[in-house]
Design a protein around this motif. Structure first.
Motif, PDB file in Angstrom:
ATOM      1  N   ALA A 197      83.831  29.662  44.979  1.00  0.00           N
ATOM      2  CA  ALA A 197      82.891  29.106  45.963  1.00  0.00           C
ATOM      3  C   ALA A 197      83.694  27.920  46.595  1.00  0.00           C
ATOM      4  O   ALA A 197      83.746  27.707  47.690  1.00  0.00           O
ATOM      5  N   LEU A 198      84.117  27.059  45.378  1.00  0.00           N
ATOM      6  CA  LEU A 198      84.735  25.695  45.821  1.00  0.00           C
ATOM      7  C   LEU A 198      86.226  25.919  46.395  1.00  0.00           C
ATOM      8  O   LEU A 198      86.414  25.364  47.487  1.00  0.00           O
ATOM      9  N   TYR A 199      86.873  26.689  45.997  1.00  0.00           N
ATOM     10  CA  TYR A 199      88.295  27.020  46.427  1.00  0.00           C
ATOM     11  C   TYR A 199      88.329  27.663  47.779  1.00  0.00           C
ATOM     12  O   TYR A 199      89.085  26.929  48.700  1.00  0.00           O
ATOM     13  N   ASN A 200      87.352  28.352  48.106  1.00  0.00           N
ATOM     14  CA  ASN A 200      87.097  28.919  49.487  1.00  0.00           C
ATOM     15  C   ASN A 200      86.620  28.044  50.544  1.00  0.00           C
ATOM     16  O   ASN A 200      86.815  28.089  51.696  1.00  0.00           O
ATOM     17  N   HIS A 201      85.928  26.938  49.877  1.00  0.00           N
ATOM     18  CA  HIS A 201      85.396  26.068  51.010  1.00  0.00           C
ATOM     19  C   HIS A 201      86.235  25.167  51.338  1.00  0.00           C
ATOM     20  O   HIS A 201      85.736  24.366  52.316  1.00  0.00           O
ATOM     21  N   ILE A 202      87.236  24.637  50.531  1.00  0.00           N
ATOM     22  CA  ILE A 202      88.012  23.260  50.873  1.00  0.00           C
ATOM     23  C   ILE A 202      89.349  23.644  51.501  1.00  0.00           C
ATOM     24  O   ILE A 202      89.899  24.713  51.586  1.00  0.00           O
ATOM     25  N   GLN A 203      90.146  22.925  52.094  1.00  0.00           N
ATOM     26  CA  GLN A 203      91.198  22.955  52.724  1.00  0.00           C
ATOM     27  C   GLN A 203      92.329  23.347  52.004  1.00  0.00           C
ATOM     28  O   GLN A 203      92.305  22.820  50.851  1.00  0.00           O
ATOM     29  N   LEU A 204      93.284  24.193  52.289  1.00  0.00           N
ATOM     30  CA  LEU A 204      94.607  24.565  51.523  1.00  0.00           C
ATOM     31  C   LEU A 204      95.329  23.098  51.410  1.00  0.00           C
ATOM     32  O   LEU A 204      95.331  22.284  52.402  1.00  0.00           O
ATOM     33  N   SER A 205      96.154  23.047  50.243  1.00  0.00           N
ATOM     34  CA  SER A 205      96.874  21.959  50.346  1.00  0.00           C
ATOM     35  C   SER A 205      97.771  21.647  51.387  1.00  0.00           C
ATOM     36  O   SER A 205      97.804  20.409  51.769  1.00  0.00           O
ATOM     37  N   SER A 206      98.119  22.785  51.927  1.00  0.00           N
ATOM     38  CA  SER A 206      99.276  22.537  52.997  1.00  0.00           C
ATOM     39  C   SER A 206      98.563  21.965  54.216  1.00  0.00           C
ATOM     40  O   SER A 206      99.266  21.650  55.229  1.00  0.00           O
ATOM     41  N   ASN A 207      97.279  21.748  54.425  1.00  0.00           N
ATOM     42  CA  ASN A 207      96.677  21.467  55.440  1.00  0.00           C
ATOM     43  C   ASN A 207      95.994  20.009  55.542  1.00  0.00           C
ATOM     44  O   ASN A 207      95.642  19.304  56.447  1.00  0.00           O
ATOM     45  N   LEU A 208      96.438  19.326  54.005  1.00  0.00           N
ATOM     46  CA  LEU A 208      95.913  17.991  53.966  1.00  0.00           C
ATOM     47  C   LEU A 208      97.202  16.907  54.590  1.00  0.00           C
ATOM     48  O   LEU A 208      98.131  17.244  54.808  1.00  0.00           O
ATOM     49  N   MET A 209      96.433  15.931  54.861  1.00  0.00           N
ATOM     50  CA  MET A 209      97.529  14.658  55.385  1.00  0.00           C
ATOM     51  C   MET A 209      98.411  14.292  54.108  1.00  0.00           C
ATOM     52  O   MET A 209      97.960  14.270  53.167  1.00  0.00           O
ATOM     53  N   SER A 210      99.648  13.999  54.663  1.00  0.00           N
ATOM     54  CA  SER A 210     100.426  13.124  53.746  1.00  0.00           C
ATOM     55  C   SER A 210      99.726  11.990  53.065  1.00  0.00           C
ATOM     56  O   SER A 210      99.137  11.236  53.601  1.00  0.00           O
ATOM     57  N   GLY A 211     100.174  11.810  51.732  1.00  0.00           N
ATOM     58  CA  GLY A 211      99.453  10.888  51.011  1.00  0.00           C
ATOM     59  C   GLY A 211      98.200  11.416  50.220  1.00  0.00           C
ATOM     60  O   GLY A 211      97.716  10.641  49.372  1.00  0.00           O
ATOM     61  N   ASN A 220     110.838  21.089  47.828  1.00  0.00           N
ATOM     62  CA  ASN A 220     111.516  20.671  48.900  1.00  0.00           C
ATOM     63  C   ASN A 220     110.713  20.636  50.179  1.00  0.00           C
ATOM     64  O   ASN A 220     109.517  21.468  50.099  1.00  0.00           O
ATOM     65  N   LYS A 221     111.143  20.302  51.311  1.00  0.00           N
ATOM     66  CA  LYS A 221     110.137  20.278  52.350  1.00  0.00           C
ATOM     67  C   LYS A 221     109.745  21.867  53.033  1.00  0.00           C
ATOM     68  O   LYS A 221     108.591  21.918  53.735  1.00  0.00           O
ATOM     69  N   GLN A 222     110.768  22.587  52.839  1.00  0.00           N
ATOM     70  CA  GLN A 222     110.443  23.956  53.350  1.00  0.00           C
ATOM     71  C   GLN A 222     109.458  24.622  52.580  1.00  0.00           C
ATOM     72  O   GLN A 222     108.834  25.569  52.967  1.00  0.00           O
ATOM     73  N   GLN A 223     109.618  24.375  51.049  1.00  0.00           N
ATOM     74  CA  GLN A 223     108.402  25.085  50.144  1.00  0.00           C
ATOM     75  C   GLN A 223     106.925  24.692  50.582  1.00  0.00           C
ATOM     76  O   GLN A 223     106.060  25.252  50.014  1.00  0.00           O
ATOM     77  N   ARG A 224     106.779  23.663  51.561  1.00  0.00           N
ATOM     78  CA  ARG A 224     105.175  23.364  51.870  1.00  0.00           C
ATOM     79  C   ARG A 224     104.632  24.767  52.515  1.00  0.00           C
ATOM     80  O   ARG A 224     103.659  25.091  52.262  1.00  0.00           O
ATOM     81  N   LYS A 225     105.571  25.466  53.226  1.00  0.00           N
ATOM     82  CA  LYS A 225     105.389  26.518  54.018  1.00  0.00           C
ATOM     83  C   LYS A 225     105.481  27.959  53.178  1.00  0.00           C
ATOM     84  O   LYS A 225     104.455  28.711  53.199  1.00  0.00           O
ATOM     85  N   LEU A 226     106.314  27.864  52.161  1.00  0.00           N
ATOM     86  CA  LEU A 226     106.743  29.150  51.618  1.00  0.00           C
ATOM     87  C   LEU A 226     105.853  29.047  50.220  1.00  0.00           C
ATOM     88  O   LEU A 226     105.638  30.152  49.622  1.00  0.00           O
TER      89      LEU A 226
END
Ligand code: MGP
Length: 199
Positions: A56-70, A100-106
């Motif tokens: 329930a919590l996992y599905n409710h929050i943003q994916l890590s890849s959508n968070l702002m830097s920092g 690495n930077k590409q791995q944020r998406k992958l």
């Protein structure tokens, strides 16, 4: 009334009792506000101790890849704060997965979910008690995921946890991952901390 009682009795507890986890866990969020101290930027989101409440919590929050830097998410056992200073962390360290930077998406979101499942599912056999939690750092220079354990001198536990964790993430055996103690990370002068163990 008699019919109702019978109906209740034949419903399996599986249908209405949530599935308990071995531990209660706390999810924390860190948002980088430079006007505040590091500790003041850390917020407890919520706690859970069942499989259903985890999802329930996992599905409710943003994916890590959508968070702002920092920003960071941290999942720690109830009673352990996600910081070096906590009694259960101060002699500990972390298995670090630098991305690495590409791995944020992958890889980022699936590695973090796999990390969460390893923790709540107590995947580290006899050494799961040594696990304190895990952290994902979202950073422009490259994201990081780490599993924190409580005693860097416990070689058997640390190396077992590292091997299982690497396997869970599907990291190829020829690629090594390193374990660093928090004391070294907190007092480092350069950009890297030396590895205490490598698997
Ligand atoms: P970071 O957020 O773990 O990594 O630490 P980042 O942003 O990638 O920076 P780098 O130094 O690893 O390249 C950033 C800073 O946050 C640290 O230098 C500390 O000042 C502070 N900080 C991080 N942690 C995990 C702690 C902690 O547990 N306790 C305290 N007091 N400060 C911390």
């Amino acid at each position: 009334e008699a019919r109702e009682t019978t109906a209740q009795e034949i419903v399996s507890p599986e249908a209405y009792i949530k599935h308990p986890l071995q531990n209660r866990w706390s999810l924390w969020f860190f948002k980088n506000d430079k006007s505040k101290t590091w500790q003041a930027n850390l917020r407890l989101i919520s706690k859970f101790d069942t499989v259903e409440d985890f999802w329930a919590l996992y599905n409710h929050i943003q994916l890590s890849s959508n968070l702002m830097s920092g920003c960071d998410y941290s999942l720690f056992k109830d009673g352990i704060e996600p910081m070096w200073e906590d009694e259960r962390n101060k002699r500990g360290g972390r298995w670090l997965i630098p991305l690495n930077k590409q791995q944020r998406k992958l890889d980022l979101d699936r590695f973090w979910l796999e990390t969460l499942l390893c923790l709540v599912g107590e995947a580290f056999d006899d050494y799961s008690d040594e696990v304190c939690g895990a952290v994902v750092n979202i950073r422009a220079k490259g994201d990081k995921i780490a599993v924190w354990t409580s005693d860097y001198e416990n070689r058997a536990a640390v190396t077992h946890i590292g091997r299982v964790y690497k396997e869970c993430l599907g990291i190829p055996s020829k690629m090594s991952i390193g374990y660093q103690c928090h004391f070294d990370t907190a007092t480092k002068s350069g950009s890297t901390t030396k590895n205490k163990f490598v698997v």
